[in-house]
Design a protein around this motif. Structure first.
Motif, PDB file in Angstrom:
ATOM      1  N   ASN A 108     -36.391  19.063 -58.736  1.00  0.00           N
ATOM      2  CA  ASN A 108     -37.890  19.633 -59.060  1.00  0.00           C
ATOM      3  C   ASN A 108     -38.124  19.515 -60.455  1.00  0.00           C
ATOM      4  O   ASN A 108     -37.251  20.226 -61.311  1.00  0.00           O
ATOM      5  CB  ASN A 108     -38.203  20.937 -58.500  1.00  0.00           C
ATOM      6  CG  ASN A 108     -39.612  21.058 -58.427  1.00  0.00           C
ATOM      7  OD1 ASN A 108     -40.626  20.300 -58.331  1.00  0.00           O
ATOM      8  ND2 ASN A 108     -40.052  22.394 -58.603  1.00  0.00           N
ATOM      9  N   LEU A 109     -39.173  18.797 -61.020  1.00  0.00           N
ATOM     10  CA  LEU A 109     -39.526  18.923 -62.214  1.00  0.00           C
ATOM     11  C   LEU A 109     -40.855  19.936 -62.324  1.00  0.00           C
ATOM     12  O   LEU A 109     -41.864  19.394 -61.758  1.00  0.00           O
ATOM     13  CB  LEU A 109     -39.873  17.569 -62.859  1.00  0.00           C
ATOM     14  CG  LEU A 109     -40.134  17.404 -64.441  1.00  0.00           C
ATOM     15  CD1 LEU A 109     -39.804  16.197 -64.959  1.00  0.00           C
ATOM     16  CD2 LEU A 109     -41.431  18.115 -64.833  1.00  0.00           C
ATOM     17  N   LEU A 121     -36.744  21.952 -65.025  1.00  0.00           N
ATOM     18  CA  LEU A 121     -36.448  21.274 -64.115  1.00  0.00           C
ATOM     19  C   LEU A 121     -35.189  21.674 -63.536  1.00  0.00           C
ATOM     20  O   LEU A 121     -34.315  22.442 -64.241  1.00  0.00           O
ATOM     21  CB  LEU A 121     -36.388  19.828 -64.364  1.00  0.00           C
ATOM     22  CG  LEU A 121     -35.159  19.113 -65.308  1.00  0.00           C
ATOM     23  CD1 LEU A 121     -35.227  17.906 -65.041  1.00  0.00           C
ATOM     24  CD2 LEU A 121     -35.616  19.414 -66.670  1.00  0.00           C
ATOM     25  N   SER A 122     -34.876  21.324 -62.213  1.00  0.00           N
ATOM     26  CA  SER A 122     -33.486  21.616 -61.543  1.00  0.00           C
ATOM     27  C   SER A 122     -32.881  20.554 -61.110  1.00  0.00           C
ATOM     28  O   SER A 122     -33.521  19.314 -60.742  1.00  0.00           O
ATOM     29  CB  SER A 122     -33.858  22.718 -60.427  1.00  0.00           C
ATOM     30  OG  SER A 122     -34.721  22.139 -59.582  1.00  0.00           O
ATOM     31  N   PHE A 123     -31.640  20.797 -61.167  1.00  0.00           N
ATOM     32  CA  PHE A 123     -30.748  19.562 -60.665  1.00  0.00           C
ATOM     33  C   PHE A 123     -29.827  20.081 -59.498  1.00  0.00           C
ATOM     34  O   PHE A 123     -29.447  21.148 -59.602  1.00  0.00           O
ATOM     35  CB  PHE A 123     -29.956  18.965 -61.663  1.00  0.00           C
ATOM     36  CG  PHE A 123     -30.564  18.045 -62.715  1.00  0.00           C
ATOM     37  CD1 PHE A 123     -31.075  16.725 -62.588  1.00  0.00           C
ATOM     38  CD2 PHE A 123     -31.025  18.575 -63.717  1.00  0.00           C
ATOM     39  CE1 PHE A 123     -31.661  15.981 -63.229  1.00  0.00           C
ATOM     40  CE2 PHE A 123     -31.641  18.061 -64.831  1.00  0.00           C
ATOM     41  CZ  PHE A 123     -31.795  16.577 -64.811  1.00  0.00           C
ATOM     42  N   ASN A 124     -29.616  19.242 -58.472  1.00  0.00           N
ATOM     43  CA  ASN A 124     -28.669  19.485 -57.460  1.00  0.00           C
ATOM     44  C   ASN A 124     -28.976  20.836 -56.641  1.00  0.00           C
ATOM     45  O   ASN A 124     -28.069  21.617 -56.359  1.00  0.00           O
ATOM     46  CB  ASN A 124     -27.351  19.632 -57.849  1.00  0.00           C
ATOM     47  CG  ASN A 124     -26.934  18.374 -58.573  1.00  0.00           C
ATOM     48  OD1 ASN A 124     -27.097  17.169 -58.101  1.00  0.00           O
ATOM     49  ND2 ASN A 124     -26.189  18.333 -59.951  1.00  0.00           N
ATOM     50  N   CYS A 162     -32.824  31.473 -61.404  1.00  0.00           N
ATOM     51  CA  CYS A 162     -34.224  30.905 -61.482  1.00  0.00           C
ATOM     52  C   CYS A 162     -34.166  30.154 -60.206  1.00  0.00           C
ATOM     53  O   CYS A 162     -33.317  29.240 -59.656  1.00  0.00           O
ATOM     54  CB  CYS A 162     -34.747  29.944 -62.530  1.00  0.00           C
ATOM     55  SG  CYS A 162     -35.195  30.853 -64.049  1.00  0.00           S
ATOM     56  N   THR A 163     -35.318  30.133 -59.486  1.00  0.00           N
ATOM     57  CA  THR A 163     -35.792  29.433 -58.584  1.00  0.00           C
ATOM     58  C   THR A 163     -36.931  28.282 -58.748  1.00  0.00           C
ATOM     59  O   THR A 163     -37.258  28.361 -59.935  1.00  0.00           O
ATOM     60  CB  THR A 163     -36.210  29.935 -57.338  1.00  0.00           C
ATOM     61  OG1 THR A 163     -37.554  30.835 -57.810  1.00  0.00           O
ATOM     62  CG2 THR A 163     -35.385  31.001 -56.637  1.00  0.00           C
ATOM     63  N   SER A 164     -36.926  27.360 -58.039  1.00  0.00           N
ATOM     64  CA  SER A 164     -37.721  26.068 -58.284  1.00  0.00           C
ATOM     65  C   SER A 164     -39.184  26.358 -58.057  1.00  0.00           C
ATOM     66  O   SER A 164     -40.238  25.784 -58.408  1.00  0.00           O
ATOM     67  CB  SER A 164     -37.428  24.691 -57.980  1.00  0.00           C
ATOM     68  OG  SER A 164     -36.140  24.683 -58.351  1.00  0.00           O
ATOM     69  N   TRP A 165     -39.372  27.458 -57.397  1.00  0.00           N
ATOM     70  CA  TRP A 165     -40.762  27.933 -56.959  1.00  0.00           C
ATOM     71  C   TRP A 165     -40.805  29.408 -56.953  1.00  0.00           C
ATOM     72  O   TRP A 165     -40.017  29.958 -56.575  1.00  0.00           O
ATOM     73  CB  TRP A 165     -41.002  27.385 -55.604  1.00  0.00           C
ATOM     74  CG  TRP A 165     -42.548  27.523 -55.307  1.00  0.00           C
ATOM     75  CD1 TRP A 165     -43.174  28.507 -54.532  1.00  0.00           C
ATOM     76  CD2 TRP A 165     -43.567  26.560 -55.569  1.00  0.00           C
ATOM     77  NE1 TRP A 165     -44.423  28.173 -54.441  1.00  0.00           N
ATOM     78  CE2 TRP A 165     -44.885  27.103 -55.100  1.00  0.00           C
ATOM     79  CE3 TRP A 165     -43.600  25.538 -56.373  1.00  0.00           C
ATOM     80  CZ2 TRP A 165     -46.071  26.401 -55.362  1.00  0.00           C
ATOM     81  CZ3 TRP A 165     -44.790  24.761 -56.610  1.00  0.00           C
ATOM     82  CH2 TRP A 165     -46.157  25.325 -56.000  1.00  0.00           C
ATOM     83  N   PRO A 166     -42.032  29.741 -57.582  1.00  0.00           N
ATOM     84  CA  PRO A 166     -43.140  29.270 -58.219  1.00  0.00           C
ATOM     85  C   PRO A 166     -42.582  28.378 -59.452  1.00  0.00           C
ATOM     86  O   PRO A 166     -41.684  28.899 -60.028  1.00  0.00           O
ATOM     87  CB  PRO A 166     -44.040  30.366 -58.589  1.00  0.00           C
ATOM     88  CG  PRO A 166     -43.502  31.536 -57.705  1.00  0.00           C
ATOM     89  CD  PRO A 166     -41.965  31.246 -57.624  1.00  0.00           C
ATOM     90  N   ALA A 167     -43.543  27.278 -59.709  1.00  0.00           N
ATOM     91  CA  ALA A 167     -43.003  26.656 -60.505  1.00  0.00           C
ATOM     92  C   ALA A 167     -43.422  26.981 -62.290  1.00  0.00           C
ATOM     93  O   ALA A 167     -44.547  27.835 -62.269  1.00  0.00           O
ATOM     94  CB  ALA A 167     -43.826  25.364 -60.511  1.00  0.00           C
ATOM     95  N   GLY A 168     -42.313  26.927 -63.112  1.00  0.00           N
ATOM     96  CA  GLY A 168     -42.681  27.153 -64.485  1.00  0.00           C
ATOM     97  C   GLY A 168     -43.884  26.424 -65.149  1.00  0.00           C
ATOM     98  O   GLY A 168     -44.284  25.139 -64.731  1.00  0.00           O
TER      99      GLY A 168
END
Length: 690
Positions: free
Chosen positions: A607-608, A622-625, A652-658
């Motif tokens: 997620n970007l 963003l996150s990878f893998n 960190c989680t990918s949601w909520p988005a930074g």
């Protein structure tokens, strides 16, 4: 490291004067001190000799080469401390370390200073704290803060992550000088080889534990192996270790560990923390003169506007009790947004960045029902937008920032039906505002409004009651481009030049467009599937003139589809996008010359969350893998991602988005929510010197 870089490094060097007395000092007489080195007969490496006197307000540092004899220094008279260091290894700072430390009175016209170095001399507490072993190598770790460092196993990760991934150590030298003038004459004497963060470095060096006048410096590089941008940190020791808060050191019996402050221009500082919720991804920072307005949650987790005091780094609620705040739009010296005060539903609000100047501009759909204003667009001196009312549905409105000047422009679909229910965007073209609308007779088609607020159908592209479902409007190369179905050829790329409609593709796929449109290198770039059974959904280009589009890149080669999805266009014209290469979703950079390069090859982009270019540098969250989200800087020249300081105190989680934002003072801010049971918390960071 070239001479220019070294001169930059030592331009900042300044010995701390905390232990020196204040006020003017009387000039002291000078002694010619002749230095003799003992116990190193036939030595092959340089010796570093340091001396300093707070009483005389003078200090020096000198690299003595094996060929040097007759070492004579003109020193101000007074009580001096001398230190000497020698390494017998093949590389600087490596091998066995020999040391010398003494205090002596410099007096008379001439005197001898005898220096006898030995390995046991390194046990002097003026050179090494008792916790360290002089003959063991260091493992270095730079940290943005030392608050989390408790032992040698500390990681300096997450929010404590330092600027660098690799370092060099430099010992400087300078001629006999007043303490406050050392910065004007310091040059590099010995420079270490490169070593990476957390690795055994083979470097042995004192860092001091009392009053000392040597200053080992560390140069921090943002990439491993001393690549990428570098910065000069402060000295690892400044006069007295007893008051030096820049380092923490440990020993595990095999190695010395040195943790030091390593902040850079991209380091982060938390300026605000609050409880949020899992939907709190809004930030939308806007500037009003010297004020900065943004969205965040209040004590009840509801999103509302805040104003930032950048001087004191304090945030203040502008509409206490409001929730569901969205769609912020700067308009002159005010900001428009929709918000729900709990009584009137989601309506049009305005703020000038003060509490008295924050209020509901108009209750468009009166009572508790919501008009939910959205799609704000500046045109003809007004802000045009879509709003919903019980009597007219979703239609075109405008405002001049006053209650009386907030009016419906036109009820396109007469009655309670929505004429602009399908509008995804407004686009300016030829000083008119274009959009997708439905009048109830022709279906969703291309409409425009001119400066006299006359709304008109541009063309009934799909003749009759069936709409062409016009979308993806792009103002490009003197024409308005969009996707539409004319009822004969299916969904194709069209253009409008103010008088003529032209079709520009002849795809056979029923749904050829699936990833959005952008422009680069004088071309329209889009994700499409021609339906030819050769390529699948890939990157295409169109020159804005031809009757057909051309394949630009077949990312997942063959008939399979990579499904490119555009993230953002950079100021240089390059584009960041995501596509599947056959293994997984990869991050790509489409350069200004339309060459395509993978970013972080082999790593699946999950997620970007947000991306911004600020002061010429591009940052991504963003996150990878499917791992935790991180803050990165992207270098388009090297096609490289560089991890920056962390944005969560735990994973960190990918949601909520930074989200990113830029303030009235031009500073970069970051908002990131993280989960720590039982609540969601959000931090607002400022990037830059702490």
């Amino acid at each position: 490291m070239n001479n220019r870089k070294l001169s930059r490094i030592f331009s900042f060097l300044l010995l701390t004067l905390a232990l020196s007395s204040c006020g003017p000092k009387k000039s002291a007489p000078t002694t010619q001190a002749k230095v003799f080195l003992g116990a190193l007969t036939g030595f092959s490496n340089p010796v570093m000799l340091y001396g300093g006197s707070i009483e005389a307000n003078h200090t020096f540092a000198k690299k003595i080469m094996p060929t040097e004899n007759d070492i004579v220094l003109d020193l101000k008279q007074g009580t001096w401390k001398f230190y000497a260091l020698y390494w017998d290894g093949a590389q600087p700072f490596e091998g066995n370390l020999s040391c010398f430390a003494t205090e002596t009175v410099i007096e008379g016209e001439n005197m001898d200073v005898n220096i006898t170095l030995s390995q046991t001399g390194c046990n002097d507490p003026a050179l090494f704290p008792a916790s360290l072993s002089p003959q063991q190598s260091f493992i270095f770790n730079g940290c943005s803060t030392l608050s989390d460092v408790v032992d040698e196993n500390s990681l300096c990760d997450l929010m404590s992550k330092g600027h660098g991934e690799s370092y060099r150590i430099i010992f400087p030298q300078w001629s006999p000088s007043p303490l406050e003038l050392v910065k004007d004459s310091a040059t590099a004497a010995i420079t270490s080889n490169c070593f990476n963060k957390g690795d055994i470095s083979n470097i042995k060096m004192p860092i001091g534990s009392g009053e000392t006048f040597f200053q080992p410096l560390v140069v921090s590089y943002e990439n491993s192996n001393c690549l990428g941008e570098f910065k000069e940190t402060r000295a690892l020791h400044t006069f007295s270790k007893a008051v030096n808060l820049e380092t923490k050191e440990f020993n595990n019996g095999s190695n010395n560990f040195l943790f030091f402050i390593d902040r850079g221009p991209e380091s982060l500082k938390v300026i605000h923390t609050a409880i949020g919720n899992s939907c709190d991804e809004k930030f939308d920072m806007k500037t009003i003169g010297t004020k900065t307005v943004f969205f965040g949650p209040d004590a009840n987790y509801g999103s509302m506007p805040f104003v930032l005091d950048e001087v004191n780094e304090v945030v203040t609620e502008l509409a206490t009790g409001n929730e569901s705040t969205y769609n912020i739009m700067k308009y002159g010296n005010q900001v428009l947004f929709n918000s729900n005060d709990g009584t009137n539903g989601s309506e049009l609000w305005i703020t000038d960045g003060t509490i008295p100047g924050t209020y509901m501009l108009k209750d468009i759909d009166t009572g508790a029902t919501a008009s939910t204003p959205s799609k704000f667009k500046l045109f003809n001196g007004f802000v045009y937008f879509v709003a919903n009312t019980a009597g007219a549905g979703m239609e075109l409105w405008k405002t001049d920032g006053t209650n009386a000047g907030t009016v419906m422009v036109y009820d396109l679909y007469a009655g309670a039906n929505s004429g602009l229910g399908s509008v995804s965007e407004f686009v300016l073209y030829n000083n008119e505002l274009y959009f997708a609308g439905d009048d109830g007779a022709t279906g969703t088609e291309l409409y425009k409004v001119d400066t006299s607020d006359t709304v008109s159908l541009v063309q009934d592209i799909y003749t009759g009651a069936t709409g062409s479902q016009v979308s993806n409007l792009v103002n490009f190369n003197g024409k308005l481009f969009f996707v539409a179905d004319d009822g004969v050829n299916g969904i194709e790329l069209h253009s409008w030049d103010g008088s003529t409609l032209t079709m520009h593709t002849n795809f056979t796929n029923a749904y050829p467009f699936n990833g959005g449109f952008t422009t680069a290198a004088g071309k329209i770039i889009f994700s499409g599937d021609a339906g030819d059974g050769i390529y699948g959904s890939e990157l295409y280009e169109h020159d804005g003139v031809s009757a057909s589009a051309t394949l630009l890149h077949d990312i997942f080669t063959g008939v399979d589809s990579s499904y490119p999805t555009f993230y953002k266009k950079l100021p240089n014209g390059g584009i960041i996008l995501k596509a599947n290469n056959g293994s997984n979703n990869q991050l790509y950079y489409l350069a200004p010359d339309l060459t395509l390069n993978q970013i972080y090859p082999g790593q699946e982009v999950s997620n970007l969350e947000d991306m911004i270019t600020h002061d010429g540098k591009t940052y991504m969250i963003l996150s990878f893998n499917s791992a935790e989200s991180k803050l990165y800087k992207f270098d388009p020249l090297s096609n490289n991602l560089i991890e920056r300081q962390g944005i969560c105190p735990s994973g960190c989680t990918s949601w909520p988005a930074g989200k990113f934002g830029v303030s009235a003072k031009g500073k970069l801010y970051i908002k990131k929510v993280y989960y720590s049971s039982p609540d969601y918390f959000y931090n607002i960071f400022r990037m830059g010197p702490l």
